[in-house]
Design a protein around this motif. Structure first.
Motif, PDB file in Angstrom:
ATOM      1  N   TRP A  30       0.881  13.297  -6.767  1.00 58.53           N
ATOM      2  CA  TRP A  30       0.452  14.614  -7.231  1.00 58.53           C
ATOM      3  C   TRP A  30       0.061  15.546  -6.077  1.00 58.53           C
ATOM      4  N   ILE A  31      -0.179  15.006  -4.893  1.00 62.52           N
ATOM      5  CA  ILE A  31      -0.485  15.857  -3.743  1.00 62.52           C
ATOM      6  C   ILE A  31       0.692  16.790  -3.451  1.00 62.52           C
ATOM      7  N   TYR A  32       1.900  16.339  -3.767  1.00 58.58           N
ATOM      8  CA  TYR A  32       3.086  17.172  -3.563  1.00 58.58           C
ATOM      9  C   TYR A  32       2.962  18.498  -4.317  1.00 58.58           C
ATOM     10  N   VAL A  33       2.399  18.450  -5.541  1.00 60.03           N
ATOM     11  CA  VAL A  33       2.275  19.657  -6.358  1.00 60.03           C
ATOM     12  C   VAL A  33       1.431  20.702  -5.635  1.00 60.03           C
ATOM     13  N   SER A  34       0.308  20.276  -5.058  1.00 60.10           N
ATOM     14  CA  SER A  34      -0.564  21.231  -4.369  1.00 60.10           C
ATOM     15  C   SER A  34       0.086  21.764  -3.102  1.00 60.10           C
ATOM     16  N   VAL A  88       3.745  13.811   2.087  1.00 59.45           N
ATOM     17  CA  VAL A  88       3.146  12.878   1.132  1.00 59.45           C
ATOM     18  C   VAL A  88       3.415  11.444   1.568  1.00 59.45           C
ATOM     19  N   GLY A  89       4.627  11.195   2.065  1.00 60.79           N
ATOM     20  CA  GLY A  89       4.962   9.860   2.562  1.00 60.79           C
ATOM     21  C   GLY A  89       4.099   9.460   3.741  1.00 60.79           C
ATOM     22  N   LEU A  90       3.866  10.390   4.653  1.00 56.91           N
ATOM     23  CA  LEU A  90       2.999  10.109   5.798  1.00 56.91           C
ATOM     24  C   LEU A  90       1.577   9.803   5.352  1.00 56.91           C
ATOM     25  N   PHE A  91       1.097  10.560   4.358  1.00 55.14           N
ATOM     26  CA  PHE A  91      -0.250  10.324   3.842  1.00 55.14           C
ATOM     27  C   PHE A  91      -0.337   8.929   3.213  1.00 55.14           C
ATOM     28  N   ALA A  92       0.669   8.575   2.412  1.00 56.54           N
ATOM     29  CA  ALA A  92       0.693   7.245   1.795  1.00 56.54           C
ATOM     30  C   ALA A  92       0.771   6.156   2.856  1.00 56.54           C
ATOM     31  N   GLY A  93       1.606   6.393   3.868  1.00 60.19           N
ATOM     32  CA  GLY A  93       1.739   5.400   4.938  1.00 60.19           C
ATOM     33  C   GLY A  93       0.453   5.226   5.721  1.00 60.19           C
ATOM     34  N   PHE A  94      -0.266   6.330   5.923  1.00 62.72           N
ATOM     35  CA  PHE A  94      -1.550   6.250   6.630  1.00 62.72           C
ATOM     36  C   PHE A  94      -2.571   5.474   5.805  1.00 62.72           C
ATOM     37  N   LEU A  95      -2.675   5.789   4.516  1.00 66.16           N
ATOM     38  CA  LEU A  95      -3.613   5.065   3.661  1.00 66.16           C
ATOM     39  C   LEU A  95      -3.282   3.578   3.602  1.00 66.16           C
ATOM     40  N   GLY A 155       0.805  -1.212   0.000  1.00 60.95           N
ATOM     41  CA  GLY A 155       0.000   0.000   0.000  1.00 60.95           C
ATOM     42  C   GLY A 155       0.838   1.262   0.000  1.00 60.95           C
ATOM     43  N   PHE A 156       1.941   1.250   0.739  1.00 63.06           N
ATOM     44  CA  PHE A 156       2.807   2.432   0.791  1.00 63.06           C
ATOM     45  C   PHE A 156       3.375   2.742  -0.590  1.00 63.06           C
ATOM     46  N   ALA A 157       3.811   1.708  -1.316  1.00 63.52           N
ATOM     47  CA  ALA A 157       4.326   1.926  -2.668  1.00 63.52           C
ATOM     48  C   ALA A 157       3.203   2.336  -3.620  1.00 63.52           C
ATOM     49  N   GLN A 158       2.045   1.698  -3.477  1.00 59.66           N
ATOM     50  CA  GLN A 158       0.889   2.004  -4.321  1.00 59.66           C
ATOM     51  C   GLN A 158       0.475   3.474  -4.186  1.00 59.66           C
ATOM     52  N   PHE A 159       0.306   3.925  -2.953  1.00 57.02           N
ATOM     53  CA  PHE A 159      -0.162   5.296  -2.729  1.00 57.02           C
ATOM     54  C   PHE A 159       0.970   6.314  -2.863  1.00 57.02           C
ATOM     55  N   GLY A 160       2.174   5.904  -2.481  1.00 57.11           N
ATOM     56  CA  GLY A 160       3.289   6.833  -2.585  1.00 57.11           C
ATOM     57  C   GLY A 160       3.498   7.321  -4.009  1.00 57.11           C
TER      58      GLY A 160
END
Length: 501
Positions: A70-74, A90-97, A60-65
């Motif tokens: 694109w969240i980084y752009v905003s 962004v990494g924290l968000f991916a890790g949470f998801l 999941g971390f690789a999938q969402f990371g």
């Protein structure tokens, strides 16, 4: 680090990393099967609940990371967050998801281990996607089924939705792994669901009740200047000027917050422009911020809203708000810590679930008709359940967004594909307008009829079908899939219990 024992973990990471390439804008859909097969294989080699949790989390971390990078752009380009903070955020968000699939597959390991492995894997994959659609307001993004807008599996969308296609993909991927390991060809029976999907594509679930002329304005207003006071009236002039060339269309769609004045302040200008629209038999639907006036129960509260004016009417307040974008969880504790959390219009109130559809007058010769329009703001179009509820009585779906936050990254392309999937699931045409692109008209098969690419200030006129009727998915929702999934995991748990009893 690259030991034999670590191999399943590395396979999980690589599987997650290739997952986004199955989706828009790439649509290399076989990579979706490879990705899911990698996850299944890594879980086969997870002897404990902890190991299953770890490998599903790595996937999941690789999938969402990669998939939501694109969240980084905003955050960085438009939110003022420095690189050293935006990247780990962004990494924290991916890790949470990633905790969501990790939790579901750890539960699978605990309850059923490898009992009915192929079927339980498909069931838990569907359940973790479904869980992600509602947990903490939901993030219904990067679903495996969304890769199959144009494959033979698209025929299942009006029956099971993208969720059902995801179930079929997980079932297929797991079955292929087991066949490769055991040469038990009986496991290939699920592959019959693929030609069945092709046959189902010939069914028409909804029918045409007429047409209407539509237009879209893509203003391409620079995001970093959009909310400046000196840009308010030039922006209004831009949209009104670009709309005059589209006069005569029944419906002309502007993007999310095309108007950066509050609704109440825009009203005098709106009424003047409405006279022009009525003279040309046109309705404008636009995004606009709305604030409740003094003396009302919700005095001072803001909504991200849509209004229809001219030869139509209606107001809609957005129901599904973006965490940290449109409202701040634990606002008093974290506002001011990161500039991104203090952007304009980042404290909205969710709209009521029971809201009327927008109304647009359709002109056809001497006879006029009234079209009912179901509106969705930004990532509301990503929620299958929300769209199903409001699409039932609608002739046409419209969705507006301001994807300028994400530049020309993966985000706007993925967002466009989600609108296409909703068209396919509901058997309705979808009209989409965004500030900087992608704006488009999509037919009831999920095909783009006309589009404006990212970064252009322009518009288009087209003819859209108004359709009525319900797909099977609209009638049943997720109930059949939920019954199937929980039935399978219950049976798998029962079999495991008997083996260890």
């Amino acid at each position: 680090m690259f030991t034999r024992a670590a191999l399943p973990s590395w396979i999980a990471i690589l599987g997650g990393a290739v997952f986004p390439f199955a989706l828009a804008p790439f649509f290399y859909w076989p990579l979706g099967l490879i990705s899911l097969a990698a996850l299944f294989f890594s879980l086969q080699h997870s002897a404990t609940t902890g190991a299953a949790f770890k490998r599903a989390w790595l996937f999941g971390f690789a999938q969402f990371g990669l998939g939501v990078s694109w969240i980084y752009v905003s955050m960085h380009n438009h939110g003022g967050t420095p690189v050293w903070l935006a990247v780990p955020a962004v990494g924290l968000f991916a890790g949470f998801l990633a905790l969501i699939p990790a939790t579901w597959f750890a539960l699978r390991q605990k309850l059923s281990s490898q009992s009915l492995a192929v079927f339980s894997f498909a069931a838990y994959w569907f359940l973790q996607e479904w869980g992600r659609s509602w947990f903490l307001t939901g993030f219904p993004w990067l679903y495996a089924g969304d890769a199959h807008l144009s494959t033979v599996l698209a025929g299942w969308a009006p029956i099971t939705g993208a969720y059902g296609i995801s179930f079929i993909l997980a079932l297929t991927a797991a079955a292929i792994v087991v066949v490769a390991q055991t040469r038990n060809w009986a496991y290939l029976i699920p592959l019959l669901l693929w030609p069945a999907g092709d046959a189902l594509r010939n069914l028409n679930w909804t029918h045409n009740i007429g047409t209407m002329t539509v237009g879209v304005v893509q203003g391409n207003v620079e995001q970093n200047r959009k909310w400046l006071n000196e840009e308010i009236f030039p922006t209004i002039d831009r949209y009104q000027e670009d709309t005059r060339s589209l006069f005569g269309n029944d419906l002309i769609l502007w993007p999310e917050t095309a108007i950066t004045l509050l609704y109440q302040r825009y009203q005098p200008y709106m009424e003047l422009f409405a006279e022009e629209l009525q003279a040309h038999n046109s309705t404008v639907i636009t995004g606009i911020p709305f604030r409740w006036p003094r003396g009302t129960e919700l005095e001072g509260e803001y909504h991200n809203s849509i209004i229809a004016f001219g030869d139509g009417e209606g107001v809609y307040h957005k129901q599904r708000l973006v965490p940290f974008g449109e409202y701040i969880p634990l606002e008093s504790a974290i506002r001011g810590l990161i500039p991104f959390f203090d952007l304009p219009m980042s404290s909205f109130r969710a709209g009521d679930p029971e809201q009327d559809l927008l109304k647009v007058t359709v002109h056809s010769g001497e006879q006029n008709d009234l079209a009912l329009i179901a509106p969705y703001i930004c990532y509301e179009i990503a929620y299958p359940d929300l769209v199903l509820q409001t699409a039932r009585n609608a002739d046409l779906l419209v969705t507006i967004s301001n994807d300028a936050w994400f530049g020309d990254s993966l985000g706007p392309k993925q967002h466009m594909a989600l609108a296409q999937m909703r068209a396919l699931e509901t058997g309705r045409w979808v009209l989409r307008s965004t500030n900087t692109g992608i704006s488009a008209l999509v037919n009831h098969h999920g095909d783009i009829i006309q589009r404006i690419p990212v970064g252009e200030r322009t518009g288009f006129s087209a003819v859209a079908e108004r359709r009525t009727g319900e797909t099977l998915y609209m009638r049943t929702g997720l109930t059949p899939l939920l019954i199937l999934a929980f039935g399978l995991i219950g049976l798998a748990a029962l079999i495991r219990g008997k083996r260890h009893g």
